[in-house]
Motif scaffolding. Structure first.
Motif, PDB file in Angstrom:
ATOM      1  N   ASP A 103       8.592  64.857  72.786  1.00  0.00           N
ATOM      2  CA  ASP A 103       9.675  63.715  72.626  1.00  0.00           C
ATOM      3  C   ASP A 103      10.291  63.664  73.948  1.00  0.00           C
ATOM      4  OD1 ASP A 103      11.601  61.846  71.923  1.00  0.00           O
ATOM      5  OD2 ASP A 103      12.334  63.058  70.321  1.00  0.00           O
TER       6      ASP A 103
ATOM      7  N   ASP B  18      12.708  61.591  74.845  1.00  0.00           N
ATOM      8  CA  ASP B  18      14.026  61.298  75.006  1.00  0.00           C
ATOM      9  C   ASP B  18      14.273  61.919  73.563  1.00  0.00           C
ATOM     10  OD1 ASP B  18      14.015  59.149  76.996  1.00  0.00           O
ATOM     11  OD2 ASP B  18      12.407  58.286  75.578  1.00  0.00           O
ATOM     12  N   PRO B  19      14.677  63.135  73.650  1.00  0.00           N
ATOM     13  CA  PRO B  19      15.423  64.066  72.707  1.00  0.00           C
ATOM     14  C   PRO B  19      16.845  63.973  72.545  1.00  0.00           C
ATOM     15  CG  PRO B  19      14.890  65.648  74.524  1.00  0.00           C
ATOM     16  CD  PRO B  19      14.186  64.056  74.662  1.00  0.00           C
TER      17      PRO B  19
ATOM     18  N   GLN C 143      18.204  68.963  70.718  1.00  0.00           N
ATOM     19  CA  GLN C 143      16.915  69.000  69.888  1.00  0.00           C
ATOM     20  C   GLN C 143      15.959  69.799  70.559  1.00  0.00           C
ATOM     21  OE1 GLN C 143      15.385  65.073  69.510  1.00  0.00           O
ATOM     22  NE2 GLN C 143      13.135  65.896  69.299  1.00  0.00           N
ATOM     23  N   ARG C 144      15.302  70.856  69.418  1.00  0.00           N
ATOM     24  CA  ARG C 144      14.303  71.589  70.169  1.00  0.00           C
ATOM     25  C   ARG C 144      13.055  70.884  70.418  1.00  0.00           C
ATOM     26  NH1 ARG C 144      12.628  76.006  67.042  1.00  0.00           N
ATOM     27  NH2 ARG C 144      12.532  74.897  64.994  1.00  0.00           N
ATOM     28  N   SER C 145      12.060  71.289  70.749  1.00  0.00           N
ATOM     29  CA  SER C 145      10.874  70.663  71.329  1.00  0.00           C
ATOM     30  C   SER C 145       9.814  70.850  70.307  1.00  0.00           C
ATOM     31  CB  SER C 145      10.363  71.427  72.561  1.00  0.00           C
ATOM     32  OG  SER C 145       9.633  72.738  72.375  1.00  0.00           O
TER      33      SER C 145
ATOM     34  N   GLY D 193      11.085  70.745  65.991  1.00  0.00           N
ATOM     35  CA  GLY D 193      12.518  70.390  66.607  1.00  0.00           C
ATOM     36  C   GLY D 193      12.776  68.990  66.366  1.00  0.00           C
ATOM     37  N   TYR D 194      11.597  67.877  66.133  1.00  0.00           N
ATOM     38  CA  TYR D 194      11.780  66.389  65.510  1.00  0.00           C
ATOM     39  C   TYR D 194      12.113  66.331  64.224  1.00  0.00           C
ATOM     40  CZ  TYR D 194      11.524  61.484  65.847  1.00  0.00           C
ATOM     41  OH  TYR D 194      11.682  60.320  65.882  1.00  0.00           O
TER      42      TYR D 194
ATOM     43  N   MET E  39      15.844  67.370  63.713  1.00  0.00           N
ATOM     44  CA  MET E  39      16.541  66.243  64.140  1.00  0.00           C
ATOM     45  C   MET E  39      16.592  65.047  62.949  1.00  0.00           C
ATOM     46  SD  MET E  39      16.692  62.913  65.770  1.00  0.00           S
ATOM     47  CE  MET E  39      14.705  62.866  66.437  1.00  0.00           C
TER      48      MET E  39
ATOM     49  N   ASP F 130      11.187  52.542  69.853  1.00  0.00           N
ATOM     50  CA  ASP F 130      10.317  53.702  69.814  1.00  0.00           C
ATOM     51  C   ASP F 130       8.870  53.270  70.491  1.00  0.00           C
ATOM     52  OD1 ASP F 130      11.877  56.012  68.854  1.00  0.00           O
ATOM     53  OD2 ASP F 130      11.503  55.045  66.901  1.00  0.00           O
TER      54      ASP F 130
END
Length: 141
Positions: free
Chosen positions: A39, A41-42, A46-48, A52-53, A56, A111
């Motif tokens: 991502d 543009d976290p 926000q975790r990777s 993480g997504y 979020m 997006d």
């Protein structure tokens, strides 16, 4: 990319918006997002990766339990799909340390999703965060 592949990309983008975000079906993320997803543009904190997504998305849906997200446009070219969307919801839960305000907000965003092997491997996204904070009354008009 053939038109069939473009159509597959559009279908994945629609599931991203309609099933994951609008309906809050977090299990859909496992089907349409690669585990090593990036991502670009976290949101703050926000975790990777995929997990993480999903966290979020869950946090936003908890903050806006009546969240509705609709695609306005979905356009595919090559391995990328662009989705322009509108979201509406009532801020009834904590969001990024902002206590519930009970206010309704409307967000617009875009997006860009890169799809490889039938899964989203990268995302670039923009939404009107300042507009959201104005609508919540967190920052002045």
């Amino acid at each position: 990319m053939t038109s069939t592949t473009s159509e597959n990309g559009k279908a994945i983008a629609r599931r991203f918006t309609e099933d994951l975000w609008d309906k809050g079906m977090l299990s859909v993320a496992d089907e349409i997002i690669a585990p090593d997803f990036i991502d670009h543009d976290p949101v703050s904190g926000q975790r990777s990766g995929l997990e993480g997504y999903k966290e979020m998305v869950g946090a936003f849906r908890a903050a806006f339990p009546d969240l509705r997200v609709r695609n306005e446009d979905v356009i595919a070219e090559g391995d990328k799909v662009v989705a322009r969307w509108t979201a509406r919801g009532t801020h009834d839960g904590v969001l990024m340390n902002i206590p519930p305000t009970g206010k309704q907000v409307t967000l617009k965003g875009i997006d860009v999703l890169r799809i490889e092997g039938g899964k989203i491997v990268e995302r670039w996204g923009e939404f009107d965060a300042v507009g959201m904070l104005h609508q919540l009354g967190v920052i002045g008009q």
